[in-house]
Structure formats: structure tokens, C-alpha cells
Design an enzyme around this catalytic site. Structure first.
Site, PDB file in Angstrom:
ATOM      1  N   ARG A 206       0.859  -1.194   0.000  1.00 37.43           N
ATOM      2  CA  ARG A 206       0.000   0.000   0.000  1.00 37.43           C
ATOM      3  C   ARG A 206       0.892   1.240   0.000  1.00 37.43           C
ATOM      4  O   ARG A 206       2.101   1.155   0.252  1.00 37.43           O
ATOM      5  CB  ARG A 206      -0.899   0.002   1.227  1.00 37.43           C
ATOM      6  CG  ARG A 206      -1.891  -1.150   1.284  1.00 37.43           C
ATOM      7  CD  ARG A 206      -2.561  -1.249   2.651  1.00 37.43           C
ATOM      8  NE  ARG A 206      -3.349  -0.060   2.957  1.00 37.43           N
ATOM      9  CZ  ARG A 206      -3.759   0.270   4.181  1.00 37.43           C
ATOM     10  NH1 ARG A 206      -3.442  -0.487   5.221  1.00 37.43           N
ATOM     11  NH2 ARG A 206      -4.485   1.354   4.375  1.00 37.43           N
TER      12      ARG A 206
ATOM     13  N   SER B 137       0.619   4.097   1.982  1.00 42.57           N
ATOM     14  CA  SER B 137       0.706   4.944   3.172  1.00 42.57           C
ATOM     15  C   SER B 137       2.157   5.020   3.651  1.00 42.57           C
ATOM     16  O   SER B 137       2.965   4.127   3.368  1.00 42.57           O
ATOM     17  CB  SER B 137      -0.169   4.384   4.291  1.00 42.57           C
ATOM     18  OG  SER B 137       0.404   3.206   4.827  1.00 42.57           O
TER      19      SER B 137
ATOM     20  N   LYS C 296      -1.878  -7.554  11.195  1.00 41.48           N
ATOM     21  CA  LYS C 296      -3.197  -7.401  11.817  1.00 41.48           C
ATOM     22  C   LYS C 296      -4.279  -7.078  10.784  1.00 41.48           C
ATOM     23  O   LYS C 296      -5.464  -7.175  11.089  1.00 41.48           O
ATOM     24  CB  LYS C 296      -3.174  -6.344  12.926  1.00 41.48           C
ATOM     25  CG  LYS C 296      -3.051  -4.904  12.482  1.00 41.48           C
ATOM     26  CD  LYS C 296      -3.182  -3.997  13.699  1.00 41.48           C
ATOM     27  CE  LYS C 296      -3.141  -2.531  13.304  1.00 41.48           C
ATOM     28  NZ  LYS C 296      -3.323  -1.640  14.463  1.00 41.48           N
ATOM     29  N   ASP C 297      -3.869  -6.733   9.545  1.00 40.53           N
ATOM     30  CA  ASP C 297      -4.827  -6.496   8.460  1.00 40.53           C
ATOM     31  C   ASP C 297      -5.146  -7.762   7.681  1.00 40.53           C
ATOM     32  O   ASP C 297      -6.038  -7.748   6.824  1.00 40.53           O
ATOM     33  CB  ASP C 297      -4.274  -5.462   7.467  1.00 40.53           C
ATOM     34  CG  ASP C 297      -4.214  -4.059   8.039  1.00 40.53           C
ATOM     35  OD1 ASP C 297      -4.963  -3.789   9.008  1.00 40.53           O
ATOM     36  OD2 ASP C 297      -3.414  -3.256   7.543  1.00 40.53           O
TER      37      ASP C 297
ATOM     38  N   THR D 265     -11.555   6.675  17.278  1.00 41.25           N
ATOM     39  CA  THR D 265     -10.871   5.448  16.873  1.00 41.25           C
ATOM     40  C   THR D 265     -11.652   4.773  15.752  1.00 41.25           C
ATOM     41  O   THR D 265     -12.881   4.841  15.716  1.00 41.25           O
ATOM     42  CB  THR D 265     -10.704   4.464  18.046  1.00 41.25           C
ATOM     43  OG1 THR D 265     -10.054   3.271  17.572  1.00 41.25           O
ATOM     44  CG2 THR D 265     -12.036   4.081  18.668  1.00 41.25           C
TER      45      THR D 265
ATOM     46  N   SER E 270     -11.032   1.512  15.242  1.00 37.54           N
ATOM     47  CA  SER E 270     -10.924   0.105  15.631  1.00 37.54           C
ATOM     48  C   SER E 270     -12.126  -0.333  16.453  1.00 37.54           C
ATOM     49  O   SER E 270     -12.394   0.228  17.516  1.00 37.54           O
ATOM     50  CB  SER E 270      -9.636  -0.115  16.441  1.00 37.54           C
ATOM     51  OG  SER E 270      -9.667  -1.333  17.142  1.00 37.54           O
TER      52      SER E 270
ATOM     53  N   ARG F  37     -12.312  -3.095  18.015  1.00 32.25           N
ATOM     54  CA  ARG F  37     -11.750  -3.651  19.249  1.00 32.25           C
ATOM     55  C   ARG F  37     -11.504  -2.562  20.288  1.00 32.25           C
ATOM     56  O   ARG F  37     -11.934  -2.678  21.448  1.00 32.25           O
ATOM     57  CB  ARG F  37     -10.421  -4.367  18.938  1.00 32.25           C
ATOM     58  CG  ARG F  37      -9.621  -4.735  20.199  1.00 32.25           C
ATOM     59  CD  ARG F  37      -8.232  -5.231  19.852  1.00 32.25           C
ATOM     60  NE  ARG F  37      -7.417  -4.262  19.157  1.00 32.25           N
ATOM     61  CZ  ARG F  37      -6.643  -3.349  19.772  1.00 32.25           C
ATOM     62  NH1 ARG F  37      -6.607  -3.267  21.087  1.00 32.25           N
ATOM     63  NH2 ARG F  37      -5.914  -2.503  19.067  1.00 32.25           N
ATOM     64  N   ARG F  38     -10.811  -1.498  19.883  1.00 31.44           N
ATOM     65  CA  ARG F  38     -10.513  -0.435  20.844  1.00 31.44           C
ATOM     66  C   ARG F  38     -11.790   0.228  21.350  1.00 31.44           C
ATOM     67  O   ARG F  38     -11.913   0.568  22.527  1.00 31.44           O
ATOM     68  CB  ARG F  38      -9.591   0.609  20.202  1.00 31.44           C
ATOM     69  CG  ARG F  38      -8.169   0.102  19.963  1.00 31.44           C
ATOM     70  CD  ARG F  38      -7.344   1.122  19.212  1.00 31.44           C
ATOM     71  NE  ARG F  38      -5.983   0.662  18.949  1.00 31.44           N
ATOM     72  CZ  ARG F  38      -5.300   0.912  17.836  1.00 31.44           C
ATOM     73  NH1 ARG F  38      -5.873   1.623  16.858  1.00 31.44           N
ATOM     74  NH2 ARG F  38      -4.074   0.472  17.674  1.00 31.44           N
TER      75      ARG F  38
ATOM     76  N   ARG G   6     -10.982   7.443  10.960  1.00 33.29           N
ATOM     77  CA  ARG G   6     -10.206   6.665  10.001  1.00 33.29           C
ATOM     78  C   ARG G   6      -9.065   7.482   9.405  1.00 33.29           C
ATOM     79  O   ARG G   6      -8.984   8.686   9.558  1.00 33.29           O
ATOM     80  CB  ARG G   6     -11.113   6.141   8.891  1.00 33.29           C
ATOM     81  CG  ARG G   6     -12.009   4.984   9.309  1.00 33.29           C
ATOM     82  CD  ARG G   6     -12.421   4.174   8.102  1.00 33.29           C
ATOM     83  NE  ARG G   6     -11.261   3.597   7.433  1.00 33.29           N
ATOM     84  CZ  ARG G   6     -11.182   3.381   6.123  1.00 33.29           C
ATOM     85  NH1 ARG G   6     -12.175   3.712   5.332  1.00 33.29           N
ATOM     86  NH2 ARG G   6     -10.102   2.847   5.599  1.00 33.29           N
TER      87      ARG G   6
ATOM     88  N   ASN H  69      -4.662   7.241   7.748  1.00 33.43           N
ATOM     89  CA  ASN H  69      -3.333   6.796   8.169  1.00 33.43           C
ATOM     90  C   ASN H  69      -2.884   7.581   9.395  1.00 33.43           C
ATOM     91  O   ASN H  69      -3.611   8.431   9.922  1.00 33.43           O
ATOM     92  CB  ASN H  69      -2.333   6.913   7.009  1.00 33.43           C
ATOM     93  CG  ASN H  69      -2.149   8.348   6.526  1.00 33.43           C
ATOM     94  OD1 ASN H  69      -2.244   9.300   7.291  1.00 33.43           O
ATOM     95  ND2 ASN H  69      -1.869   8.503   5.232  1.00 33.43           N
ATOM     96  N   VAL H  70      -1.683   7.282   9.863  1.00 40.95           N
ATOM     97  CA  VAL H  70      -1.186   7.900  11.101  1.00 40.95           C
ATOM     98  C   VAL H  70      -1.230   9.419  11.009  1.00 40.95           C
ATOM     99  O   VAL H  70      -1.721  10.108  11.913  1.00 40.95           O
ATOM    100  CB  VAL H  70       0.253   7.418  11.387  1.00 40.95           C
ATOM    101  CG1 VAL H  70       0.841   8.181  12.568  1.00 40.95           C
ATOM    102  CG2 VAL H  70       0.266   5.919  11.664  1.00 40.95           C
ATOM    103  N   GLN H  71      -0.731   9.966   9.911  1.00 41.91           N
ATOM    104  CA  GLN H  71      -0.676  11.423   9.767  1.00 41.91           C
ATOM    105  C   GLN H  71      -2.075  12.031   9.753  1.00 41.91           C
ATOM    106  O   GLN H  71      -2.307  13.096  10.355  1.00 41.91           O
ATOM    107  CB  GLN H  71       0.073  11.783   8.480  1.00 41.91           C
ATOM    108  CG  GLN H  71       1.568  11.496   8.514  1.00 41.91           C
ATOM    109  CD  GLN H  71       1.910  10.019   8.346  1.00 41.91           C
ATOM    110  OE1 GLN H  71       1.042   9.196   8.073  1.00 41.91           O
ATOM    111  NE2 GLN H  71       3.184   9.694   8.507  1.00 41.91           N
ATOM    112  N   THR H  72      -3.024  11.374   9.084  1.00 42.69           N
ATOM    113  CA  THR H  72      -4.395  11.878   9.022  1.00 42.69           C
ATOM    114  C   THR H  72      -5.026  11.914  10.400  1.00 42.69           C
ATOM    115  O   THR H  72      -5.679  12.898  10.777  1.00 42.69           O
ATOM    116  CB  THR H  72      -5.244  10.994   8.088  1.00 42.69           C
ATOM    117  OG1 THR H  72      -4.681  11.016   6.772  1.00 42.69           O
ATOM    118  CG2 THR H  72      -6.679  11.483   8.022  1.00 42.69           C
ATOM    119  N   ARG H  73      -4.821  10.870  11.173  1.00 42.68           N
ATOM    120  CA  ARG H  73      -5.434  10.821  12.507  1.00 42.68           C
ATOM    121  C   ARG H  73      -4.818  11.864  13.442  1.00 42.68           C
ATOM    122  O   ARG H  73      -5.525  12.487  14.236  1.00 42.68           O
ATOM    123  CB  ARG H  73      -5.285   9.413  13.084  1.00 42.68           C
ATOM    124  CG  ARG H  73      -6.034   8.359  12.280  1.00 42.68           C
ATOM    125  CD  ARG H  73      -6.037   7.029  12.982  1.00 42.68           C
ATOM    126  NE  ARG H  73      -6.111   5.930  12.028  1.00 42.68           N
ATOM    127  CZ  ARG H  73      -6.252   4.658  12.355  1.00 42.68           C
ATOM    128  NH1 ARG H  73      -6.340   4.321  13.624  1.00 42.68           N
ATOM    129  NH2 ARG H  73      -6.302   3.724  11.449  1.00 42.68           N
TER     130      ARG H  73
ATOM    131  N   CYS I  98     -13.189  -7.615  10.702  1.00 47.48           N
ATOM    132  CA  CYS I  98     -13.302  -6.246  11.207  1.00 47.48           C
ATOM    133  C   CYS I  98     -14.652  -5.994  11.870  1.00 47.48           C
ATOM    134  O   CYS I  98     -14.890  -4.927  12.416  1.00 47.48           O
ATOM    135  CB  CYS I  98     -13.065  -5.245  10.073  1.00 47.48           C
ATOM    136  SG  CYS I  98     -11.338  -5.149   9.551  1.00 47.48           S
TER     137      CYS I  98
END
Length: 320
Positions: A17, A19, A95-96, A139, A141, A143-144, A161, A163-167, A254
Site C-alpha cells: 500500500r 501509506s 493485523k490487516d 478510533t 478500531s 476492538r478499541r 479513520r 493513516n497515522v498522519q491523518t489521525r 473487522c
């Protein structure tokens, strides 16, 4: 190595991917292969493949993953390229990954596992326990979300939702007071720092296979199999054999809040698992200990125990 190695003229094509985290994982794979076989970086080509889960419109709309598919959202297009020969290997966040691979593909190489813990991120608070009643938490997730609401049903959890930078940008913009990411991703991108606190697994059991990188190949590609075997990490395999067997027996996706973590203790394995209702109203957990070679059996056995304890009504929400 008894077979021909890749070269700048005929590079090994690594699918991933696009990201920043996915690219970091692909580059780590390239660097480990290059170092082991004493090859230049130019002997490898990183091929970026856009997946359904990377659709910017869905990310911007913060649509839950359960509404648009399952774990295959992040793998389908990459695996199609692998099967067609467009790439030679595919690098994934484990985990994906679904617990079963398409016919013709195999996932039997893992890199050494990173930090498995979740990370609490907030510019104004340092722990979940400190959050005032009604705090908005972001989040993506399931699960979280379930784990949070099980401990703190007074919190307001919103979809978050990207990627890391977006969040992190959403946090900066005040969309939520705090969020969560995997420590592994932050470490791989050298982004762990201020306002970020690792959460002990005893307080929040992580996702199955969190922190692990898996490399998928064509089953009949003997050259690639030989190369990947050279960088395969056996301790990570022992741990994931148990965790993914636990997930597989639960039929996890998911749509299902499932957590699991296996740790090595010498020649023994300690596996913990948890299943929850999405609203956090109920959580069931258990553990197993045994020889590292029995991980898959332990995972399946623990899953069956939790399913028996959950009873017929526990997963009724999946039918609605």
C-alpha cells in the site's frame, strides 16, 4: 542461495500500500533482503498498489470498516497483482491479514515483531483514566471502541479513520480529545514522542498480530521462498501461529471485537485472548500456557472456550 538473485536490471518487485507506514514496512523488507544477500537497493523495486481500504472518500467520511467490507479491504488488489505476476512479494501489516490466503498464495515469512502495545495519544491527557466524563474519543478500531466502552461507558467514541498522519491531524483540529495508534507504526516511522503514552497489554490487550510484518508470495515461486526463508523470524512465527489460530477459530473479521497476544517465555508460550460485544457491555477473556510448538492448538482451544462461555446470544448483533 542456489538460485539467481535479483539485480538492478531484473529487480525483485515488492508490492505494498502507499501509506507512509506501509512504505516503511516495504523498505524494511527490502533492506533486510539487501543486507542478507549483499545486494544494492536498486535490485528491488517498491510497487505501490491502491487498495479499496485506501479510498480517500471513505476515509474522509470516516465510514466504519464493517460497513464497506472486512480485512480484505487492504489486501485484495495487492494479492491480485501477486497472482498475476505484477509483483513478486507483498508486504503486509499482519493485523490487516485474513487468516486464509487465496489459492496460489502463501504467507510464511515474518519479520521480527515490533512493540505490540497500543498508544494513547492526547495533547491534554496522559491516560484513559484521566478523561472527563463524556470526552470525545476517536478510533476506527472496533476492538478499541469495545474495550474503551467496557471500561468507560461514559465516553463518547466517534469514528476516526485514516493513516497515522491523518489521525494526528484530526486530533490537532479538535475532532476528538484523544485517539489510539499502534506503537509499532509510530516506532517504524520514528514518530513516537510528545503526548503519546504506551498502554500496558494488561490494560488494553492488543489486536491479534499487532506489530508484525508478513510477506506473502506465490506458492510455486521457489526462488522467492528461498530468499524469504533467510530473513524469516521464527519467534514471531510461534507467536502468530497461536494468535491467528485463535482468530481463525473465532471467525474473526473487522466486524468482531477480538484481542489476542502470545508471549514467549523460554520454550513456553503464554497466550491471552479476549472477545467483546461492540458496545462494550460484555467482555470475556482467557489464557493458555504450553510449549511453543503447540501454539496453533492452544489458540483454537482458547477460542472454543470463549465461544462456549459466550453462549448463543453473544454474537447476535452481527445479524442485525
Amino acid at each position: 542461495m542456489t538460485r539467481e538473485l535479483p539485480s538492478p536490471d531484473q529487480p525483485l518487485k515488492i508490492g505494498t500500500r502507499g501509506s507512509p507506514l506501509a512504505l516503511a514496512q516495504a523498505h524494511e523488507t527490502r533492506d533486510r533482503l539487501a543486507a542478507h544477500f549483499d545486494l544494492p537497493a536498486e535490485a528491488f523495486e517498491v510497487v505501490v498498489i491502491k487498495t479499496t481500504g485506501d479510498d480517500r472518500a471513505m476515509i474522509a467520511a470516516d465510514r466504519p470498516l464493517k460497513e464497506i467490507g472486512n480485512k480484505g479491504l487492504f489486501t485484495k488488489e495487492i494479492e491480485e497483482q501477486l497472482l498475476s505476476g505484477g509483483i513478486d512479494i507483498a508486504v503486509h501489516s499482519m493485523k490487516d491479514m485474513p487468516t486464509e490466503q487465496p489459492e496460489g498464495l502463501i504467507l510464511d515469512c515474518y519479520l521480527p515483531r515490533e512493540d505490540v502495545r497500543d498508544c494513547f495519544i492526547s495533547p491534554s491527557h496522559s491516560a484513559i483514566a484521566e478523561l472527563p466524563e463524556g470526552t470525545v474519543v476517536g478510533t476506527s478500531s472496533l476492538r478499541r471502541r469495545a474495550q474503551l466502552l467496557h471500561r468507560r461507558p461514559d465516553l463518547q467514541v466517534v469514528e476516526f479513520r485514516g493513516n497515522v498522519q491523518t489521525r494526528l491531524k484530526k486530533l490537532e483540529d479538535g475532532v476528538a480529545a484523544c485517539s489510539f495508534l499502534a506503537m509499532a507504526g509510530l516506532n517504524r516511522m520514528n514518530m513516537a514522542g510528545e503526548h503519546m503514552t504506551a498502554i500496558d497489554p494488561e490494560d488494553m490487550l492488543p489486536a491479534v498480530a499487532q506489530g508484525a510484518i508478513g510477506i506473502e508470495r506465490r506458492t510455486d515461486d521457489a526462488r522467492v521462498a528461498e530468499m524469504l526463508n533467510a530473513i524469516h523470524d521464527r519467534p514471531t512465527q510461534f507467536r502468530l501461529d497461536a494468535e491467528r489460530s485463535f482468530l481463525r477459530t473465532l471467525d474473526g473479521s473487522c466486524e468482531t471485537p477480538i484481542a489476542g497476544l502470545a508471549l514467549l517465555e523460554g520454550d513456553a508460550l503464554w497466550l491471552r485472548g479476549e472477545i467483546l460485544r461492540p458496545d462494550g457491555s460484555e467482555a470475556l477473556s482467557g489464557e493458555r500456557r504450553g510449549p511453543v510448538t503447540e501454539g496453533a492448538r492452544m489458540g483454537a482451544d482458547l477460542a472454543r472456550e470463549l465461544l462456549d462461555r459466550a453462549g448463543d446470544g453473544f454474537f447476535d448483533w452481527k445479524k442485525s
